[in-house]
Design an enzyme around this catalytic site. Structure first.
Site, PDB file in Angstrom:
ATOM      1  N   ASP A 122      -5.904  92.341  34.478  1.00  0.00           N
ATOM      2  CA  ASP A 122      -7.227  92.532  35.309  1.00  0.00           C
ATOM      3  C   ASP A 122      -7.962  93.336  34.386  1.00  0.00           C
ATOM      4  OD1 ASP A 122      -9.132  91.892  37.202  1.00  0.00           O
ATOM      5  OD2 ASP A 122      -8.733  93.604  38.443  1.00  0.00           O
ATOM      6  N   TYR A 124     -12.186  94.955  33.181  1.00  0.00           N
ATOM      7  CA  TYR A 124     -13.168  95.728  33.675  1.00  0.00           C
ATOM      8  C   TYR A 124     -14.358  95.532  32.720  1.00  0.00           C
ATOM      9  CZ  TYR A 124     -14.648 100.271  35.412  1.00  0.00           C
ATOM     10  OH  TYR A 124     -15.363 101.352  36.101  1.00  0.00           O
ATOM     11  N   HIS A 129     -21.098  97.021  36.807  1.00  0.00           N
ATOM     12  CA  HIS A 129     -19.888  97.437  37.670  1.00  0.00           C
ATOM     13  C   HIS A 129     -19.244  98.748  37.302  1.00  0.00           C
ATOM     14  CE1 HIS A 129     -16.480  97.745  40.265  1.00  0.00           C
ATOM     15  NE2 HIS A 129     -15.593  97.650  39.168  1.00  0.00           N
ATOM     16  N   ARG A 138     -18.506 110.108  38.891  1.00  0.00           N
ATOM     17  CA  ARG A 138     -18.890 111.323  37.781  1.00  0.00           C
ATOM     18  C   ARG A 138     -20.462 111.491  37.732  1.00  0.00           C
ATOM     19  NH1 ARG A 138     -15.496 107.840  35.345  1.00  0.00           N
ATOM     20  NH2 ARG A 138     -17.074 106.706  34.330  1.00  0.00           N
ATOM     21  N   GLU A 194     -12.621  92.647  45.312  1.00  0.00           N
ATOM     22  CA  GLU A 194     -13.428  92.703  43.908  1.00  0.00           C
ATOM     23  C   GLU A 194     -13.634  91.125  43.780  1.00  0.00           C
ATOM     24  OE1 GLU A 194     -11.338  94.584  40.854  1.00  0.00           O
ATOM     25  OE2 GLU A 194     -12.253  96.861  41.722  1.00  0.00           O
ATOM     26  N   GLU A 196     -14.379  88.213  41.539  1.00  0.00           N
ATOM     27  CA  GLU A 196     -14.085  88.159  40.105  1.00  0.00           C
ATOM     28  C   GLU A 196     -13.975  86.430  39.547  1.00  0.00           C
ATOM     29  OE1 GLU A 196     -10.704  90.344  38.697  1.00  0.00           O
ATOM     30  OE2 GLU A 196     -11.019  92.141  39.835  1.00  0.00           O
ATOM     31  N   ASP A 228      -9.639  90.348  43.941  1.00  0.00           N
ATOM     32  CA  ASP A 228      -8.705  91.347  43.669  1.00  0.00           C
ATOM     33  C   ASP A 228      -8.837  92.383  44.671  1.00  0.00           C
ATOM     34  OD1 ASP A 228      -6.487  92.487  42.154  1.00  0.00           O
ATOM     35  OD2 ASP A 228      -7.814  93.691  41.265  1.00  0.00           O
ATOM     36  N   ARG A 232      -8.954 101.611  48.013  1.00  0.00           N
ATOM     37  CA  ARG A 232      -9.910 102.709  47.066  1.00  0.00           C
ATOM     38  C   ARG A 232      -9.402 104.038  47.290  1.00  0.00           C
ATOM     39  NH1 ARG A 232     -12.058  99.467  43.367  1.00  0.00           N
ATOM     40  NH2 ARG A 232     -13.508  97.904  44.209  1.00  0.00           N
ATOM     41  N   GLN A 235      -6.029 104.059  45.700  1.00  0.00           N
ATOM     42  CA  GLN A 235      -6.424 104.050  44.218  1.00  0.00           C
ATOM     43  C   GLN A 235      -6.903 105.489  43.545  1.00  0.00           C
ATOM     44  OE1 GLN A 235      -9.172 101.033  43.343  1.00  0.00           O
ATOM     45  NE2 GLN A 235      -9.287 101.598  41.019  1.00  0.00           N
ATOM     46  N   TYR A 239      -4.736 106.957  40.438  1.00  0.00           N
ATOM     47  CA  TYR A 239      -4.802 106.539  39.217  1.00  0.00           C
ATOM     48  C   TYR A 239      -4.825 107.222  37.725  1.00  0.00           C
ATOM     49  CZ  TYR A 239      -9.496 107.869  38.350  1.00  0.00           C
ATOM     50  OH  TYR A 239     -10.728 108.657  38.213  1.00  0.00           O
ATOM     51  N   LYS A 248      -3.632  98.460  44.080  1.00  0.00           N
ATOM     52  CA  LYS A 248      -4.161  97.105  43.577  1.00  0.00           C
ATOM     53  C   LYS A 248      -2.890  95.887  43.853  1.00  0.00           C
ATOM     54  CE  LYS A 248      -8.196  97.923  41.247  1.00  0.00           C
ATOM     55  NZ  LYS A 248      -9.455  97.038  41.613  1.00  0.00           N
ATOM     56  N   THR A 252      -3.694  89.604  45.273  1.00  0.00           N
ATOM     57  CA  THR A 252      -4.752  89.237  44.696  1.00  0.00           C
ATOM     58  C   THR A 252      -4.783  87.659  45.097  1.00  0.00           C
ATOM     59  OG1 THR A 252      -4.397  90.531  42.864  1.00  0.00           O
ATOM     60  CG2 THR A 252      -5.870  88.753  42.695  1.00  0.00           C
ATOM     61  N   THR A 339     -14.240  93.051  38.526  1.00  0.00           N
ATOM     62  CA  THR A 339     -15.308  93.053  39.331  1.00  0.00           C
ATOM     63  C   THR A 339     -16.961  92.353  38.751  1.00  0.00           C
ATOM     64  OG1 THR A 339     -14.775  94.719  40.963  1.00  0.00           O
ATOM     65  CG2 THR A 339     -17.018  94.054  41.300  1.00  0.00           C
ATOM     66  N   GLU A 353     -19.425  99.656  45.852  1.00  0.00           N
ATOM     67  CA  GLU A 353     -20.632  99.538  45.253  1.00  0.00           C
ATOM     68  C   GLU A 353     -21.750  99.132  46.021  1.00  0.00           C
ATOM     69  OE1 GLU A 353     -20.705  97.777  40.951  1.00  0.00           O
ATOM     70  OE2 GLU A 353     -19.271  96.922  41.783  1.00  0.00           O
TER      71      GLU A 353
END
Length: 407
Positions: A122, A124, A129, A138, A194, A196, A228, A232, A235, A239, A248, A252, A339, A353
């Protein structure tokens, strides 16, 4: 002028003669899974067709298998020959009487996972996204990390938990960090999706052999829709430093129908300009993505329409990157885009999001408020692409309903 099919109602439609996606189905009368091609609301039985002399002798055995892998491994010459033959069969009325007996209505068939998944990767690849998540996690730093515009960031998933559309999704359990500090174990409280697009490898490679992005169509058989599912809260705790794992790997979902790359020829679209220019192994002679318009429905309410056309990293670049270290391809490998999100608020392909970390809930169903998925919720992904002469290609749907976590 594009040819039309003698199958009633097939043209115009998302599963017309210009599409012809492959899948695996069975019926109550014949429960053995077998390969079919969809035309309108019917499935043409390719196992039955291969019992006669319609296909060349070296191709027929592939259609006596219970999955698409053997056919996909034959490569572009076989894919194009069969597509040409099926187009002729389903458009020439001289074949109608005999071939009509090999059709099964979709609503009378049980649909299966269309291919055996070898590996799952998978990516990114959406700048929107990645930037949205950067702003969420952040807020006082640059949205994109320094490596993001230099390589397609990705991770290896779990092939054994790739399931066909309609398979219920059991809410996962795992470790999560509570807001006030302690670590606890329990069901995910921030379950997400997600939206995709996935690409299915047909022709494999030897270990140690990188694939040039210009050779994308020599290895990739077709495309499927992908959801997917993502926990959260699990994760977020796990992560660092090695990336996604249990948040994750629980499920899927993919579509029942694999759309051949040739069916998406009219949907090719110029991909965004990349700055800085990527390193040599990621440079493409013809840089393109696909103009796919996606839809996300949450308990029947459309909440998002992500555009695949704007993905920063193309499918060909993803394939080149995942093999550049010499990793081999295998028939049945699945790699997904990550995503798909656009610039607008209603183009975000994840609920993280869409609800901005749960702070801006959306209204779904009969006026219910949602930030993340609750037990009993159903999500449906769909996508369309432009076909030849103004026609529309429909990639089907991917649906899943959330079941409670085990006690």
């Amino acid at each position: 002028m594009t040819a039309t099919s003698w199958v009633e109602g097939a043209d115009p439609g998302p599963f017309g003669l210009a599409h012809l996606p492959y899948g695996v189905f069975s019926t109550r009368k014949d429960p053995a899974p077998r390969i079919g091609v969809r035309i309108g609301d019917q499935i043409l039985d390719l196992r039955a067709l291969a019992t006669g002399t319609f296909f060349l002798p070296w191709i027929r055995p592939a259609f006596h298998e219970h999955a698409l892998n053997a056919f996909m491994a034959m490569g572009p010459p076989a894919w194009r020959l069969v597509r040409h033959q099926l187009t002729e069969l389903l458009s020439d009325r001289r074949h109608q009487d005999q071939s009509a007996t090999l059709l099964t209505p979709v609503d009378r068939a049980h649909l299966h996972l269309p291919f055996h998944v070898a590996d799952y990767v998978d990516f990114y690849a959406s700048e929107h996204h990645a930037a949205n998540l950067g702003r969420l996690f952040r807020p006082d730093a640059e949205p994109l990390l320094p490596n993001w515009k230099h390589l397609p960031v990705g991770y290896h998933g779990r092939a054994g938990t790739v399931v066909p559309s309609g398979t219920p999704v059991v809410r996962p359990r795992g470790q999560r960090k509570t807001p006030d500090g302690p670590v606890e174990f329990g069901p995910s409280a921030r379950l997400d999706i997600e939206a995709e697009v996935g690409f299915v490898v047909g022709v494999g490679t030897d270990l140690g052999t990188p694939v040039n992005p210009d050779d994308f169509a020599e290895h990739v058989f077709g495309a499927v829709l992908v959801n997917d599912w993502s926990a959260r809260d699990i994760q977020a705790w796990e992560y660092v430093p090695l990336g996604p794992f249990l948040g994750k790997s629980f499920a899927t979902s993919i579509g029942h129908w694999v759309t051949p790359l040739d069916a998406l020829a009219a949907a090719k679209a110029e991909a965004p300009v990349q700055d800085p220019a990527p390193l040599g192994y990621l440079q493409e002679t013809e840089r393109f993505g696909y103009d796919l318009s996606m839809s996300v429905r949450w308990n029947g309410t459309q909440v998002s329409r992500p555009p695949f056309k704007g993905m920063y990293w193309t499918p060909a670049q993803m394939l080149a990157h995942l093999t550049v270290n010499g990793a081999s391809l295998r028939t049945g490998d699945l790699f997904a885009s990550g995503t798909v999100s656009g610039a607008a608020a209603d183009e975000r392909g994840s609920f993280l999001e869409l609800t901005w970390g749960g702070k801006e809930p959306v209204t779904v169903g009969d006026g219910e408020s949602r930030a993340f998925l609750e037990d009993g919720d159903t999500v449906v992904l769909e996508a369309t692409a432009p076909g030849p002469d103004g026609s529309v290609i429909g990639l089907g749907e991917v649906t899943g309903t959330i079941l409670p976590a085990p006690h």
